[in-house]
Motif scaffolding. Structure first.
Motif, PDB file in Angstrom:
ATOM      1  N   LYS A 141       9.721  12.304  50.720  1.00 43.29           N
ATOM      2  CA  LYS A 141       9.459  13.729  50.501  1.00 43.29           C
ATOM      3  C   LYS A 141      10.520  14.382  49.624  1.00 43.29           C
ATOM      4  CE  LYS A 141       7.133  14.977  54.790  1.00 43.29           C
ATOM      5  NZ  LYS A 141       7.271  15.724  56.031  1.00 43.29           N
ATOM      6  N   LEU A 142      11.701  13.792  49.577  1.00 43.02           N
ATOM      7  CA  LEU A 142      12.837  14.443  48.932  1.00 43.02           C
ATOM      8  C   LEU A 142      12.857  14.181  47.439  1.00 43.02           C
ATOM      9  CD1 LEU A 142      15.494  13.663  51.658  1.00 43.02           C
ATOM     10  CD2 LEU A 142      14.099  15.703  51.384  1.00 43.02           C
ATOM     11  N   GLY A 168      10.827   9.913  55.530  1.00 40.63           N
ATOM     12  CA  GLY A 168      11.326  11.212  55.104  1.00 40.63           C
ATOM     13  C   GLY A 168      11.905  11.208  53.702  1.00 40.63           C
ATOM     14  N   ARG A 169      12.505  10.109  53.311  1.00 41.55           N
ATOM     15  CA  ARG A 169      13.116   9.972  51.976  1.00 41.55           C
ATOM     16  C   ARG A 169      12.084  10.215  50.872  1.00 41.55           C
ATOM     17  NH1 ARG A 169      17.547   6.646  49.781  1.00 41.55           N
ATOM     18  NH2 ARG A 169      18.208   6.378  51.944  1.00 41.55           N
ATOM     19  N   GLY A 194      11.987  14.456  56.891  1.00 46.44           N
ATOM     20  CA  GLY A 194      12.429  15.004  55.617  1.00 46.44           C
ATOM     21  C   GLY A 194      12.233  16.492  55.429  1.00 46.44           C
ATOM     22  N   LEU A 196      18.059  11.910  58.983  1.00 47.41           N
ATOM     23  CA  LEU A 196      16.872  12.069  58.147  1.00 47.41           C
ATOM     24  C   LEU A 196      15.715  11.429  58.898  1.00 47.41           C
ATOM     25  CD1 LEU A 196      15.158  12.599  55.638  1.00 47.41           C
ATOM     26  CD2 LEU A 196      16.167  10.549  54.603  1.00 47.41           C
ATOM     27  N   GLU A 205      19.295   7.411  59.218  1.00 50.22           N
ATOM     28  CA  GLU A 205      17.961   7.565  58.643  1.00 50.22           C
ATOM     29  C   GLU A 205      16.968   6.757  59.471  1.00 50.22           C
ATOM     30  OE1 GLU A 205      15.448   6.751  54.506  1.00 50.22           O
ATOM     31  OE2 GLU A 205      17.602   6.380  54.541  1.00 50.22           O
TER      32      GLU A 205
END
Length: 181
Positions: free
Chosen positions: A170-171, A167-168, A136, A133, A161
């Motif tokens: 965005k999820l 990126g986290r 993301g 990750l 990660e």
């Protein structure tokens, strides 16, 4: 001989992950999962850690979806260990039959992911797996594809990660990473 703890297994796997400075371009530190995958003990430990996590957190999973291309290294292995099916999400033009597609943004442009329409049944419980990750974009596209076909995303599961890239954030699903840099 006693069984290693999960923490010891994770430390061993982490010790085998390669680090390449200025790859693929200057200023980037590339974390390479292949160093761990060429070590038989690291492979076994990695499998153990991923399977235990899914069995503990998502015992009701019905399908493991792996992202092109390194996620493929894990989805069949996990599906086999868990006794469920698996499906690939591929780059545009790589899957036969009727597909659904989602375009996503990369750090350096855009790309398109596709999933075969018949791969997921409405309501099917899915764990998405990949090696990394970063920003993301690819995992966000993967969750959109699964949901487009009516699947329920239980979680995105990654080995590594890169926390600084956020990126986290965005999820819109649960995320679990084994190793954070």
């Amino acid at each position: 001989m006693s069984e290693l703890s999960a923490a010891d297994k994770l430390d061993y796997v982490k010790s085998k992950i390669g680090e390449y400075v200025d790859f693929p371009k200057k200023g980037i530190v590339f974390r390479d999962i292949f160093g761990a995958l060429t070590d038989s003990k690291a492979c076994v430990y990695l499998r153990d850690l991923l399977v235990k996590h899914i069995r503990t957190v998502h015992p009701d999973v019905e399908l493991i979806v792996g992202l092109d291309s390194r996620g493929f290294l894990f989805n069949l292995l996990l599906a086999t260990e868990l006794g469920v099916g698996c499906a690939p999400i591929r780059k545009k033009g790589k899957l036969a039959g009727e597909v659904v597609a989602v375009e996503y943004q990369l750090e350096y442009g855009s790309d398109t992911f596709e999933l075969q329409r018949a791969a997921i049944k409405p309501g099917q419980k899915v764990v998405i797996v990949d090696d990394l990750l970063a920003t993301g974009g690819s995992l966000l596209a993967a969750t959109a594809l699964v949901r487009k076909l009516g699947g329920v995303v239980l979680e995105s599961l990654v080995v590594i990660e890169l926390v600084a890239l956020d990126g986290r954030k965005k999820l819109d699903c649960d995320v679990h990473s084994l190793i954070k840099y």
